[in-house]
Design a protein around this motif. Structure first.
Motif, PDB file in Angstrom:
ATOM      1  N   PHE A 199       0.822  -1.216   0.000  1.00 39.81           N
ATOM      2  CA  PHE A 199       0.000   0.000   0.000  1.00 39.81           C
ATOM      3  C   PHE A 199       0.853   1.263   0.000  1.00 39.81           C
ATOM      4  N   PHE A 200       2.031   1.217   0.583  1.00 39.03           N
ATOM      5  CA  PHE A 200       2.861   2.402   0.762  1.00 39.03           C
ATOM      6  C   PHE A 200       3.833   2.654  -0.390  1.00 39.03           C
ATOM      7  N   PHE A 201       3.927   1.730  -1.369  1.00 40.31           N
ATOM      8  CA  PHE A 201       5.054   1.781  -2.294  1.00 40.31           C
ATOM      9  C   PHE A 201       4.658   1.795  -3.772  1.00 40.31           C
ATOM     10  N   LYS A 202       5.506   2.446  -4.556  1.00 38.40           N
ATOM     11  CA  LYS A 202       5.362   2.419  -6.007  1.00 38.40           C
ATOM     12  C   LYS A 202       5.754   1.060  -6.581  1.00 38.40           C
ATOM     13  N   ASP A 203       6.755   0.448  -5.965  1.00 36.85           N
ATOM     14  CA  ASP A 203       7.306  -0.818  -6.468  1.00 36.85           C
ATOM     15  C   ASP A 203       7.306  -1.837  -5.330  1.00 36.85           C
ATOM     16  N   PRO A 204       6.119  -2.317  -4.937  1.00 36.65           N
ATOM     17  CA  PRO A 204       6.017  -3.164  -3.744  1.00 36.65           C
ATOM     18  C   PRO A 204       6.697  -4.519  -3.916  1.00 36.65           C
ATOM     19  N   VAL A 205       7.446  -4.917  -2.912  1.00 40.77           N
ATOM     20  CA  VAL A 205       8.169  -6.180  -2.969  1.00 40.77           C
ATOM     21  C   VAL A 205       7.198  -7.347  -2.807  1.00 40.77           C
ATOM     22  N   ARG A 206       7.372  -8.347  -3.661  1.00 47.22           N
ATOM     23  CA  ARG A 206       6.579  -9.577  -3.644  1.00 47.22           C
ATOM     24  C   ARG A 206       5.077  -9.323  -3.776  1.00 47.22           C
ATOM     25  N   SER A 207       4.716  -8.317  -4.542  1.00 46.19           N
ATOM     26  CA  SER A 207       3.304  -8.038  -4.769  1.00 46.19           C
ATOM     27  C   SER A 207       3.120  -7.436  -6.157  1.00 46.19           C
ATOM     28  N   ASP A 208       2.124  -7.939  -6.888  1.00 44.34           N
ATOM     29  CA  ASP A 208       1.774  -7.386  -8.195  1.00 44.34           C
ATOM     30  C   ASP A 208       0.534  -6.511  -8.112  1.00 44.34           C
ATOM     31  N   GLU A 209       0.040  -6.287  -6.900  1.00 44.43           N
ATOM     32  CA  GLU A 209      -1.146  -5.455  -6.712  1.00 44.43           C
ATOM     33  C   GLU A 209      -0.727  -3.996  -6.577  1.00 44.43           C
ATOM     34  N   HIS A 210      -1.286  -3.117  -7.427  1.00 39.25           N
ATOM     35  CA  HIS A 210      -0.946  -1.699  -7.382  1.00 39.25           C
ATOM     36  C   HIS A 210      -2.168  -0.819  -7.134  1.00 39.25           C
ATOM     37  N   ARG A 211      -3.355  -1.405  -7.135  1.00 36.70           N
ATOM     38  CA  ARG A 211      -4.576  -0.626  -6.931  1.00 36.70           C
ATOM     39  C   ARG A 211      -4.697  -0.237  -5.460  1.00 36.70           C
ATOM     40  N   LEU A 212      -4.845   1.058  -5.210  1.00 38.78           N
ATOM     41  CA  LEU A 212      -4.718   1.589  -3.862  1.00 38.78           C
ATOM     42  C   LEU A 212      -5.700   0.976  -2.872  1.00 38.78           C
ATOM     43  N   PHE A 213      -6.970   0.905  -3.224  1.00 37.88           N
ATOM     44  CA  PHE A 213      -7.954   0.447  -2.247  1.00 37.88           C
ATOM     45  C   PHE A 213      -7.848  -1.056  -1.983  1.00 37.88           C
ATOM     46  N   GLU A 214      -7.463  -1.823  -3.006  1.00 40.43           N
ATOM     47  CA  GLU A 214      -7.206  -3.245  -2.785  1.00 40.43           C
ATOM     48  C   GLU A 214      -5.979  -3.421  -1.894  1.00 40.43           C
ATOM     49  N   GLN A 215      -4.967  -2.571  -2.084  1.00 40.85           N
ATOM     50  CA  GLN A 215      -3.785  -2.615  -1.221  1.00 40.85           C
ATOM     51  C   GLN A 215      -4.144  -2.258   0.221  1.00 40.85           C
ATOM     52  N   HIS A 216      -4.991  -1.264   0.385  1.00 44.32           N
ATOM     53  CA  HIS A 216      -5.393  -0.856   1.739  1.00 44.32           C
ATOM     54  C   HIS A 216      -6.161  -1.966   2.437  1.00 44.32           C
ATOM     55  N   ARG A 217      -7.011  -2.646   1.700  1.00 48.77           N
ATOM     56  CA  ARG A 217      -7.782  -3.749   2.280  1.00 48.77           C
ATOM     57  C   ARG A 217      -6.846  -4.863   2.728  1.00 48.77           C
ATOM     58  N   ALA A 218      -5.862  -5.186   1.891  1.00 51.74           N
ATOM     59  CA  ALA A 218      -4.896  -6.239   2.247  1.00 51.74           C
ATOM     60  C   ALA A 218      -4.081  -5.843   3.470  1.00 51.74           C
ATOM     61  N   LEU A 219      -3.710  -4.566   3.550  1.00 52.66           N
ATOM     62  CA  LEU A 219      -2.946  -4.082   4.694  1.00 52.66           C
ATOM     63  C   LEU A 219      -3.751  -4.225   5.990  1.00 52.66           C
ATOM     64  N   ALA A 220      -5.006  -3.795   5.969  1.00 48.65           N
ATOM     65  CA  ALA A 220      -5.838  -3.867   7.162  1.00 48.65           C
ATOM     66  C   ALA A 220      -6.071  -5.305   7.603  1.00 48.65           C
TER      67      ALA A 220
END
Length: 380
Positions: free
Chosen positions: A354-375
């Motif tokens: 959720f915090f990164f432009k180039d997230p390690v070990r993740s192909d998800e870049h959509r902000l709200f999906e990233q936020h859901r995964a983080l929570a």
């Protein structure tokens, strides 16, 4: 939550972002500011049991010598932090300044010795401040893209190179190696190489610590991570997406170097195709405008086609203060990696994407999906 305290060790500890972090933490703890911008203070993370803000202790490494109080005064003059904060936090900034140690500069010492020295600084910080855990965050200047070397391929190859007196790692990776050696978590808030080498991934596994990165998503890419999924969901085909970035300050001066700029541009461009589901012509330009200081402007122009191929376009301008956007995320990451340390997690933490432009070990870049995964991860 116990009264345990956690160390936030900043690489580039006298820079604009680090000074804003130290000032902000001191001001919030003193009751002089609210938690605006802190993701970890939102209700959906309230049940995660994160370390309280007042239990974070700041220290770090830097090769610069400017006192934090002076740096904070410069940021206040630039409008980054309120002038009223200076009298409230000057004593705490002086205490933080006393916890900053000399960083790594290539050529000053054997690289293997530097890793042990830096790791020793982190261990001494934890001992002297009675800290339960330490999280190291790299907020130093962006490095050029690193050329692959044989010593990067495995921990054994790296240790052999060090034993031979070689210095195969860029500075960001030296700091990552020191963090892991000290038993600390590490996160790279920059697009530099950091821990993203096989040898360092193995070093993190050896010491049983988590890490994350890379390149904090604070401005133009943050907007892209919301808009691009909108176009994809509406079946509107994006045909081009060009961006021009104007920035000053230390980051702007660093990115005036074409090699450092290439590192940043690659990081900014990686997620767009993944979000749109197809290749797109998407050049990114970064220009140094010294007069802008800590402020940055991004202008984006995109073209897209709709029903029956009708051509349309969109433009947007983003203007923001780089340090004010980055600092709360650095604090968030320290609290979340502290949680990962307490849980005994080892290796990359994809939920921090959720915090990164180039997230390690993740192909998800959509902000709200990233936020859901983080929570979900934080409250599991």
């Amino acid at each position: 939550m116990t009264d345990e305290r956690t160390g936030l060790w900043l690489v580039g500890a006298r820079g604009s972002v680090a000074t804003t972090v130290a000032t902000g933490l001191a001001l919030i703890t003193a009751g002089g500011a609210g938690p605006d911008g802190l993701v970890t203070e939102q209700p959906d993370l309230a049940g995660a049991g994160l370390v309280p803000l007042g239990h974070l202790v700041v220290g770090g490494h830097d090769v610069a010598e400017v006192p934090l109080v002076k740096r904070a005064a410069q940021l206040a003059d630039a409008g980054v932090i309120p002038h009223t904060a200076l009298t409230l936090v000057s004593d705490e900034l002086d205490r933080t300044c006393q916890r900053i140690r000399h960083g790594y500069r290539a050529g000053e010492e054997r690289q293997a010795d530097a890793v042990e020295r830096l790791a020793g600084d982190i261990r001494a910080f934890a001992l002297s401040e009675s800290l339960s855990r330490v999280v190291v965050v790299n907020v130093s200047s962006t490095e050029p893209v690193v050329v692959d070397a044989a010593a990067h391929a495995s921990l054994g190859a790296l240790e052999n190179a060090w034993a031979a007196g070689e210095s195969p790692l860029p500075a960001s990776s030296v700091y990552a190696a020191a963090a892991f050696t000290a038993g600390a978590a590490f996160v790279d808030f920059t697009p530099s190489t950091g821990a993203r080498l096989p040898a360092l991934e193995q070093l993190a596994e050896r010491h049983g610590v988590p890490w994350g990165g890379s390149d904090g998503k604070t401005g133009e890419t943050l907007v892209k991570s919301v808009l691009a999924p909108m176009f994809a969901a509406r079946a509107l085909r994006v045909r081009s997406w060009a961006g021009t970035n104007l920035l000053g300050g230390g980051d702007g001066a660093t990115l005036a170097d074409p090699e450092a700029m290439e590192s940043k541009a690659r990081s900014k461009a990686r997620g767009l195709e993944a979000m749109l589901g197809h290749p797109v012509d998407g050049p990114v330009h970064i220009d140094n405008i010294a007069d802008l200081g800590d402020w940055k402007t991004a202008w984006d122009h995109l073209t897209f086609s709709g029903f029956l191929g009708t051509r349309m376009s969109m433009q947007f301008t983003w203007q923001g203060c780089d340090s004010s956007l980055a600092a709360p995320l650095v604090i968030d990451l320290a609290r979340l990696l502290d949680l990962a340390l307490r849980r005994g997690e080892v290796g990359p933490v994809p939920a921090l994407g959720f915090f990164f432009k180039d997230p390690v070990r993740s192909d998800e870049h959509r902000l709200f999906e990233q936020h859901r995964a983080l929570a979900e991860w934080a409250t599991a």
